[in-house]
Design a protein around this motif. Structure first.
Motif, PDB file in Angstrom:
ATOM      1  N   GLY A 141     -25.242 -11.991 -19.052  1.00 34.05           N
ATOM      2  CA  GLY A 141     -25.147 -12.996 -18.003  1.00 34.05           C
ATOM      3  C   GLY A 141     -26.491 -13.513 -17.524  1.00 34.05           C
ATOM      4  O   GLY A 141     -27.537 -12.874 -17.701  1.00 34.05           O
ATOM      5  N   THR A 142     -26.448 -14.699 -16.925  1.00 33.72           N
ATOM      6  CA  THR A 142     -27.612 -15.307 -16.268  1.00 33.72           C
ATOM      7  C   THR A 142     -27.254 -15.532 -14.815  1.00 33.72           C
ATOM      8  O   THR A 142     -26.263 -16.192 -14.512  1.00 33.72           O
ATOM      9  CB  THR A 142     -27.975 -16.662 -16.915  1.00 33.72           C
ATOM     10  OG1 THR A 142     -28.355 -16.457 -18.270  1.00 33.72           O
ATOM     11  CG2 THR A 142     -29.117 -17.316 -16.147  1.00 33.72           C
ATOM     12  N   LEU A 182     -21.702 -16.296 -17.643  1.00 33.48           N
ATOM     13  CA  LEU A 182     -21.454 -15.334 -18.708  1.00 33.48           C
ATOM     14  C   LEU A 182     -21.072 -16.048 -19.988  1.00 33.48           C
ATOM     15  O   LEU A 182     -20.272 -16.980 -19.978  1.00 33.48           O
ATOM     16  CB  LEU A 182     -20.311 -14.394 -18.323  1.00 33.48           C
ATOM     17  CG  LEU A 182     -20.551 -13.478 -17.129  1.00 33.48           C
ATOM     18  CD1 LEU A 182     -19.237 -12.871 -16.657  1.00 33.48           C
ATOM     19  CD2 LEU A 182     -21.525 -12.377 -17.478  1.00 33.48           C
ATOM     20  N   PHE A 206     -18.881  -9.730 -24.164  1.00 35.76           N
ATOM     21  CA  PHE A 206     -19.658 -10.485 -23.200  1.00 35.76           C
ATOM     22  C   PHE A 206     -21.151 -10.183 -23.304  1.00 35.76           C
ATOM     23  O   PHE A 206     -21.552  -9.064 -23.617  1.00 35.76           O
ATOM     24  CB  PHE A 206     -19.192 -10.156 -21.774  1.00 35.76           C
ATOM     25  CG  PHE A 206     -17.880 -10.786 -21.413  1.00 35.76           C
ATOM     26  CD1 PHE A 206     -16.681 -10.218 -21.831  1.00 35.76           C
ATOM     27  CD2 PHE A 206     -17.835 -11.951 -20.666  1.00 35.76           C
ATOM     28  CE1 PHE A 206     -15.464 -10.806 -21.504  1.00 35.76           C
ATOM     29  CE2 PHE A 206     -16.634 -12.544 -20.331  1.00 35.76           C
ATOM     30  CZ  PHE A 206     -15.446 -11.970 -20.757  1.00 35.76           C
ATOM     31  N   GLY A 207     -21.940 -11.188 -22.980  1.00 29.40           N
ATOM     32  CA  GLY A 207     -23.369 -11.005 -22.840  1.00 29.40           C
ATOM     33  C   GLY A 207     -23.712 -10.496 -21.448  1.00 29.40           C
ATOM     34  O   GLY A 207     -22.834 -10.337 -20.611  1.00 29.40           O
ATOM     35  N   TYR A 217     -18.389 -18.705 -19.098  1.00 25.44           N
ATOM     36  CA  TYR A 217     -17.677 -18.430 -17.860  1.00 25.44           C
ATOM     37  C   TYR A 217     -18.638 -18.587 -16.681  1.00 25.44           C
ATOM     38  O   TYR A 217     -19.832 -18.299 -16.789  1.00 25.44           O
ATOM     39  CB  TYR A 217     -17.141 -16.994 -17.827  1.00 25.44           C
ATOM     40  CG  TYR A 217     -16.024 -16.688 -18.787  1.00 25.44           C
ATOM     41  CD1 TYR A 217     -16.286 -16.299 -20.090  1.00 25.44           C
ATOM     42  CD2 TYR A 217     -14.693 -16.766 -18.374  1.00 25.44           C
ATOM     43  CE1 TYR A 217     -15.259 -15.997 -20.972  1.00 25.44           C
ATOM     44  CE2 TYR A 217     -13.650 -16.463 -19.246  1.00 25.44           C
ATOM     45  CZ  TYR A 217     -13.944 -16.079 -20.538  1.00 25.44           C
ATOM     46  OH  TYR A 217     -12.924 -15.785 -21.415  1.00 25.44           O
TER      47      TYR A 217
END
Lengths: 114, 112
Positions: free
Chosen positions: B106-107, B91, B103-104, B35
């Motif tokens: 995110g970066t 994400l 979900f992780g 995402y």
């Protein structure tokens, strides 16, 4: 494409009080899921509560509960006994069972006042 | 149970440079999602994998974005060349069944 609308960009609540977040959605499907996700400043998207469309009973998870009105395509989240840790961005999301694809609303920022 | 892992957590690049993000889903989760979340907006699906095959990449800007999921486990998302409007949080999520996306962290990408 499914549309999820959150009409409240920001909401503020006093600690220990109750706040309700609104969400409406548009779909022609009969079988789907609805979700509320919490995203704190850490950016981790955390699932708060899930509702399956075929279930008439509103989902509840501890201090979090929903009011699911299928005919009105409305899915609001109530946070009871608000705590400082509840402060975050809250996203309403829709998922049609036949495509696994999540569609998110624009989010509501919740601020909790001590 | 270990969650979805992503790296790096932050990345700053100049426009026209390339960048790659990595995601390791929860063990056994066949479906993986990328995402893009622009500041102040909800996440937008870029691509969905089922094992190592692409299910949906209709929202992926294919002239500059690419993604792969070799061996049906880890996945990488690449942007080349980056534009200013690519600044966002990326994400990764995984699921075993419908209605259960995890979900992780995110970066956060900043393109200057």
């Amino acid at each position: 494409a499914q549309t999820v609308t959150q009409s409240q960009p920001e909401m503020s609540v006093q600690e220990a009080e109750t706040v309700t977040l609104s969400c409406t959605y548009d779909t022609s499907e009969s079988d789907y899921y609805l979700f509320w996700y919490k995203q704190p400043p850490s950016r981790q998207m955390i699932l708060v509560i899930r509702q399956e469309a075929y279930k008439q009973q509103n989902a509840t998870e501890n201090r979090f509960s929903v009011n699911f009105q299928k005919a009105a395509k409305s899915f609001s989240l109530k946070i009871s006994d608000s705590q400082l840790g509840d402060a975050a961005m809250y996203f309403c999301a829709y998922l049609a069972v036949n495509d696994y694809k999540l569609s998110f609303g624009a989010g509501t920022t919740v601020t909790v006042r001590a | 149970e270990a969650g979805v892992a992503q790296s790096p957590r932050y990345k700053i690049i100049e426009k026209r440079q390339s960048v790659a993000f990595w995601c390791n889903p929860i063990s056994g989760h066949a479906t993986l999602y990328w995402y893009q979340q622009i500041l102040g907006q909800g996440p937008k699906l870029l691509i969905q994998f089922q094992n190592n095959g692409v299910v949906d990449d209709s929202q992926l800007p294919k002239d500059r974005f690419s993604a792969e999921r070799l061996k049906g486990v880890d996945s990488t998302l690449k942007i080349q060349p980056a534009k200013l409007e690519d600044s966002a949080v990326y994400l990764c999520a995984s699921s075993l069944a419908p209605g259960e996306q995890y979900f992780g962290p995110g970066t956060r990408l900043t393109v200057t």
